[in-house]
Design an enzyme around this catalytic site. Structure first.
Site, PDB file in Angstrom:
ATOM      1  N   THR A   1       4.063   8.958  -7.534  1.00  0.00           N
ATOM      2  CA  THR A   1       4.371   9.746  -6.338  1.00  0.00           C
ATOM      3  C   THR A   1       3.439  10.947  -6.236  1.00  0.00           C
ATOM      4  OG1 THR A   1       6.008  11.159  -5.238  1.00  0.00           O
ATOM      5  CG2 THR A   1       6.282  10.867  -7.614  1.00  0.00           C
TER       6      THR A   1
ATOM      7  N   ASP B   1      -3.049  10.748  -9.912  1.00  0.00           N
ATOM      8  CA  ASP B   1      -3.502  12.134  -9.740  1.00  0.00           C
ATOM      9  C   ASP B   1      -2.508  13.090 -10.384  1.00  0.00           C
ATOM     10  OD1 ASP B   1      -5.205  10.944  -7.620  1.00  0.00           O
ATOM     11  OD2 ASP B   1      -3.304  10.891  -6.521  1.00  0.00           O
TER      12      ASP B   1
ATOM     13  N   GLN C   1      11.762   7.012  -3.536  1.00  0.00           N
ATOM     14  CA  GLN C   1      11.390   7.293  -2.145  1.00  0.00           C
ATOM     15  C   GLN C   1      11.023   6.003  -1.432  1.00  0.00           C
ATOM     16  OE1 GLN C   1       8.711  11.141  -2.163  1.00  0.00           O
ATOM     17  NE2 GLN C   1       8.496  10.059  -4.073  1.00  0.00           N
ATOM     18  N   ASN C   2      10.980   4.913  -2.190  1.00  0.00           N
ATOM     19  CA  ASN C   2      10.482   3.663  -1.616  1.00  0.00           C
ATOM     20  C   ASN C   2      11.544   2.981  -0.757  1.00  0.00           C
ATOM     21  OD1 ASN C   2       8.160   4.227  -2.899  1.00  0.00           O
ATOM     22  ND2 ASN C   2       8.457   2.777  -4.585  1.00  0.00           N
ATOM     23  N   ILE C   3      11.036   2.256   0.224  1.00  0.00           N
ATOM     24  CA  ILE C   3      11.942   1.534   1.128  1.00  0.00           C
ATOM     25  C   ILE C   3      11.739   0.026   0.978  1.00  0.00           C
ATOM     26  CG2 ILE C   3      12.190   3.417   2.796  1.00  0.00           C
ATOM     27  CD1 ILE C   3       9.930   2.211   4.449  1.00  0.00           C
ATOM     28  N   ASP C   4      11.031  -0.358  -0.088  1.00  0.00           N
ATOM     29  CA  ASP C   4      10.733  -1.783  -0.262  1.00  0.00           C
ATOM     30  C   ASP C   4      11.854  -2.547  -0.976  1.00  0.00           C
ATOM     31  OD1 ASP C   4      10.386  -1.121  -3.025  1.00  0.00           O
ATOM     32  OD2 ASP C   4       8.282  -0.640  -2.658  1.00  0.00           O
TER      33      ASP C   4
ATOM     34  N   CYS D   1      23.463   0.948  14.785  1.00  0.00           N
ATOM     35  CA  CYS D   1      23.096   1.086  16.199  1.00  0.00           C
ATOM     36  C   CYS D   1      22.768   2.552  16.482  1.00  0.00           C
ATOM     37  CB  CYS D   1      24.244   0.607  17.088  1.00  0.00           C
ATOM     38  SG  CYS D   1      23.935   0.993  18.831  1.00  0.00           S
TER      39      CYS D   1
ATOM     40  N   CYS E   1      22.372  -3.920  19.537  1.00  0.00           N
ATOM     41  CA  CYS E   1      23.807  -3.890  19.224  1.00  0.00           C
ATOM     42  C   CYS E   1      24.554  -4.871  20.134  1.00  0.00           C
ATOM     43  CB  CYS E   1      24.317  -2.465  19.439  1.00  0.00           C
ATOM     44  SG  CYS E   1      26.086  -2.306  19.214  1.00  0.00           S
TER      45      CYS E   1
ATOM     46  N   PRO F   1       0.822  -1.218   0.000  1.00  0.00           N
ATOM     47  CA  PRO F   1       0.000   0.000   0.000  1.00  0.00           C
ATOM     48  C   PRO F   1       0.851   1.261   0.000  1.00  0.00           C
ATOM     49  CG  PRO F   1      -0.124  -1.131   2.138  1.00  0.00           C
ATOM     50  CD  PRO F   1       0.665  -2.007   1.230  1.00  0.00           C
ATOM     51  N   ASP F   2       0.346   2.341  -0.649  1.00  0.00           N
ATOM     52  CA  ASP F   2       1.046   3.625  -0.552  1.00  0.00           C
ATOM     53  C   ASP F   2       0.648   4.290   0.764  1.00  0.00           C
ATOM     54  OD1 ASP F   2      -1.474   4.658  -0.992  1.00  0.00           O
ATOM     55  OD2 ASP F   2      -1.070   5.411  -2.999  1.00  0.00           O
ATOM     56  N   PHE F   3       1.052   5.528   0.965  1.00  0.00           N
ATOM     57  CA  PHE F   3       0.701   6.204   2.211  1.00  0.00           C
ATOM     58  C   PHE F   3      -0.691   6.807   2.156  1.00  0.00           C
ATOM     59  CE2 PHE F   3       5.029   7.433   4.265  1.00  0.00           C
ATOM     60  CZ  PHE F   3       5.112   6.154   4.773  1.00  0.00           C
ATOM     61  N   ARG F   4      -0.951   7.505   1.039  1.00  0.00           N
ATOM     62  CA  ARG F   4      -2.049   8.464   1.094  1.00  0.00           C
ATOM     63  C   ARG F   4      -3.324   8.068   0.366  1.00  0.00           C
ATOM     64  NH1 ARG F   4       2.725  11.074   1.168  1.00  0.00           N
ATOM     65  NH2 ARG F   4       3.017  12.628   2.789  1.00  0.00           N
TER      66      ARG F   4
ATOM     67  N   CYS G   1      27.076  -2.409  22.465  1.00  0.00           N
ATOM     68  CA  CYS G   1      26.611  -1.461  23.499  1.00  0.00           C
ATOM     69  C   CYS G   1      25.151  -1.703  23.908  1.00  0.00           C
ATOM     70  CB  CYS G   1      26.780  -0.025  23.005  1.00  0.00           C
ATOM     71  SG  CYS G   1      25.513   0.473  21.837  1.00  0.00           S
TER      72      CYS G   1
ATOM     73  N   HIS H   1      15.008   7.742   0.802  1.00  0.00           N
ATOM     74  CA  HIS H   1      14.491   7.613   2.160  1.00  0.00           C
ATOM     75  C   HIS H   1      15.040   6.379   2.864  1.00  0.00           C
ATOM     76  CE1 HIS H   1      10.958  10.395   0.880  1.00  0.00           C
ATOM     77  NE2 HIS H   1      12.098  11.029   1.050  1.00  0.00           N
TER      78      HIS H   1
HETATM   79  P1  CNA Z   1       2.237   8.759  -1.551  1.00  0.00           P
HETATM   80  O1  CNA Z   1       2.239  10.111  -0.974  1.00  0.00           O
HETATM   81  O2  CNA Z   1       1.462   7.693  -0.885  1.00  0.00           O
HETATM   82  O3  CNA Z   1       1.718   8.935  -3.068  1.00  0.00           O
HETATM   83  C1  CNA Z   1       1.566   7.853  -3.929  1.00  0.00           C
HETATM   84  C2  CNA Z   1       1.018   8.361  -5.254  1.00  0.00           C
HETATM   85  O4  CNA Z   1       0.959   7.271  -6.135  1.00  0.00           O
HETATM   86  C3  CNA Z   1      -0.374   8.967  -5.154  1.00  0.00           C
HETATM   87  O5  CNA Z   1      -0.443  10.147  -5.926  1.00  0.00           O
HETATM   88  C4  CNA Z   1      -1.281   7.871  -5.731  1.00  0.00           C
HETATM   89  O6  CNA Z   1      -2.426   8.377  -6.368  1.00  0.00           O
HETATM   90  C5  CNA Z   1      -0.339   7.241  -6.726  1.00  0.00           C
HETATM   91  N1  CNA Z   1      -0.642   5.838  -7.013  1.00  0.00           N
HETATM   92  C6  CNA Z   1      -0.866   4.834  -6.131  1.00  0.00           C
HETATM   93  N2  CNA Z   1      -1.051   3.676  -6.778  1.00  0.00           N
HETATM   94  C7  CNA Z   1      -0.983   3.959  -8.102  1.00  0.00           C
HETATM   95  C8  CNA Z   1      -1.101   3.175  -9.284  1.00  0.00           C
HETATM   96  N3  CNA Z   1      -1.349   1.867  -9.249  1.00  0.00           N
HETATM   97  N4  CNA Z   1      -0.969   3.794 -10.478  1.00  0.00           N
HETATM   98  C9  CNA Z   1      -0.706   5.132 -10.551  1.00  0.00           C
HETATM   99  N5  CNA Z   1      -0.589   5.915  -9.464  1.00  0.00           N
HETATM  100  C10 CNA Z   1      -0.696   5.330  -8.256  1.00  0.00           C
HETATM  101  O7  CNA Z   1       3.707   8.184  -1.741  1.00  0.00           O
HETATM  102  P2  CNA Z   1       5.061   8.969  -2.088  1.00  0.00           P
HETATM  103  O8  CNA Z   1       6.044   7.930  -2.431  1.00  0.00           O
HETATM  104  O9  CNA Z   1       4.840  10.093  -3.019  1.00  0.00           O
HETATM  105  O10 CNA Z   1       5.387   9.600  -0.662  1.00  0.00           O
HETATM  106  C11 CNA Z   1       6.579   9.473  -0.165  1.00  0.00           C
HETATM  107  C12 CNA Z   1       6.680   8.503   1.022  1.00  0.00           C
HETATM  108  C13 CNA Z   1       5.859   7.258   0.933  1.00  0.00           C
HETATM  109  C14 CNA Z   1       8.062   8.003   1.027  1.00  0.00           C
HETATM  110  O11 CNA Z   1       8.731   8.535   2.086  1.00  0.00           O
HETATM  111  C15 CNA Z   1       8.035   6.473   1.114  1.00  0.00           C
HETATM  112  O12 CNA Z   1       9.014   5.986   1.974  1.00  0.00           O
HETATM  113  C16 CNA Z   1       6.707   6.183   1.587  1.00  0.00           C
HETATM  114  N6  CNA Z   1       6.168   4.850   1.270  1.00  0.00           N
HETATM  115  C17 CNA Z   1       6.906   3.904   0.647  1.00  0.00           C
HETATM  116  C18 CNA Z   1       6.363   2.674   0.368  1.00  0.00           C
HETATM  117  C19 CNA Z   1       7.207   1.657  -0.333  1.00  0.00           C
HETATM  118  O13 CNA Z   1       8.396   1.567  -0.078  1.00  0.00           O
HETATM  119  N7  CNA Z   1       6.625   0.886  -1.254  1.00  0.00           N
HETATM  120  C20 CNA Z   1       5.043   2.381   0.726  1.00  0.00           C
HETATM  121  C21 CNA Z   1       4.309   3.380   1.383  1.00  0.00           C
HETATM  122  C22 CNA Z   1       4.891   4.598   1.656  1.00  0.00           C
END
Ligand code: CNA
Length: 317
Positions: free
Chosen positions: A241, A267, A149-152, A177, A201, A76-79, A204, A169
């Site tokens: 993003t 979006d 920005q992903n950490i996966d 540590c 650690c 899942p994304d964040f928002r 320590c 990120h």
């Molecule tokens: P965000 O703010 O959650 O935005 C994600 C964007 O992607 C939004 O505009 C969504 O509409 C869009 N989106 C989602 N799914 C789809 C899709 N299938 N097709 C097209 N568009 C899509 O995430 P950002 O990465 O912009 O924000 C930064 C944060 C989220 C970073 O610091 C990450 O570490 C953090 N994050 C990472 C992961 C991961 O590693 N996979 C998961 C969740 C959050």
């Protein structure tokens, strides 16, 4: 480093779901070129972008990505309302969603972060066609750098060398540590996380944290590569993003004004909405569908399918 720390600090305060509004200090002024093409001039299209790549007119492609490229892999994304991580964090028993990435809360109770870490840990999810498209760009010698920005860790799993990545990120691939700053072996971190143990650690006994950037922490030094990469880029691809997190988001304005920018996202976000440039191409909708369309225009569909098959096979050996 001090300046860098300051910039990153103020930026990372903006991670929260309601935050992240722009405060761009180093953007290239777009207004000049915006008026430089007549209104009757043909707009740039996805086909034009494909042509620039296919003919190798652009050979220094910079890519910026976020959580939206990994939702098709099941992360899942964040928002995104309803499905986003921030709306799913209740299960972690934290006071508010952002607490999971706050150092103060981490020291008070590291368990929720490690529960999330176990879920996101590389190995649980597979790259999708978007990650492999970037790998193909790299294989063809066209990828200057991929900023994620992903950490996966899915960019690494897709086979893109670490030298071509800026994991802005942070990453689970290393850990430190929090007290004595000694690095902690990756395999020990993995074992602890999988066994639901908080890693400590051996020297320590301080809590060990994967090198994921928390609120208020500086970004990895590799992020400074943007100072070289963005002025050199001849094409910028931005996918999945919200462009809400600084300083990452501002990079979208750091390419030269003449450089085409392609946004693939659900979006309309960032400067594509409020300060578009004449060579911007905007493909709203699902990332996989749009990448498939671009790949088709490039004539790379079969090659990409072969790559996915080959690499997916390796993952299950
Ligand atoms: P965000 O703010 O959650 O935005 C994600 C964007 O992607 C939004 O505009 C969504 O509409 C869009 N989106 C989602 N799914 C789809 C899709 N299938 N097709 C097209 N568009 C899509 O995430 P950002 O990465 O912009 O924000 C930064 C944060 C989220 C970073 O610091 C990450 O570490 C953090 N994050 C990472 C992961 C991961 O590693 N996979 C998961 C969740 C959050």
């Amino acid at each position: 480093m001090a300046l860098w720390g300051q910039r990153a600090r103020s930026a990372l305060r903006l991670w929260g779901p309601g935050g992240g509004r722009r405060c761009i200090s180093n953007s290239v002024s777009a207004s000049g070129i915006f008026g430089s093409r007549g209104s009757s001039e043909k707009k740039f299209s996805l086909q034009d972008v494909a042509e620039l790549i296919r003919t190798r007119a652009c050979q220094r492609v910079v890519v910026m990505v976020g959580a939206g490229i990994s939702t098709p892999s099941g992360i899942p994304d964040f928002r995104s309302p309803g499905s986003g991580l921030y709306s799913n964090l209740l299960q972690y028993d934290i006071p508010y969603p952002e607490a999971i990435f706050e150092l103060e809360y981490f020291f008070h109770n590291p368990k929720p972060f490690f529960t999330l870490a176990k879920q996101l840990y590389p190995g649980n999810y597979q790259p999708n066609i978007t990650h492999y498209f970037f790998r193909l760009l790299h294989d063809k010698g066209l990828l200057l750098r991929l900023y994620t920005q992903n950490i996966d860790g899915l960019e690494r799993v897709s086979g893109i060398p670490v030298s071509k990545l800026v994991e802005a990120h942070g990453t689970f691939a290393s850990a430190t540590c929090t007290i004595c700053r000694r690095s902690f072996p990756e395999k020990d971190l993995w074992a602890d996380v999988m066994m639901d143990r908080v890693p400590c650690c051996p020297v320590c006994t301080g809590i060990v944290k994967p090198d994921i950037v928390f609120f208020g922490e500086p970004l990895p030094e590799r992020f400074l590569l943007h100072l070289l990469d963005f002025p050199m880029a001849d094409l910028l691809l931005i996918l999945g993003t919200s462009l809400e997190v600084e300083p990452f988001a501002s990079l979208s304005e750091a390419v030269r004004a003449s450089v085409p920018r392609l946004l693939i996202n659900r979006d309309l976000v960032g400067p594509f909405a409020w300060r578009p440039r004449s060579r911007d191409v905007i493909q709203l909708g699902d990332v996989v569908q749009n990448v498939e369309r671009l790949v088709e225009l490039l004539g790379w569909t079969e090659e990409l399918q072969d790559l996915v098959q080959r690499e997916t096979g390796k993952l299950y050996v």
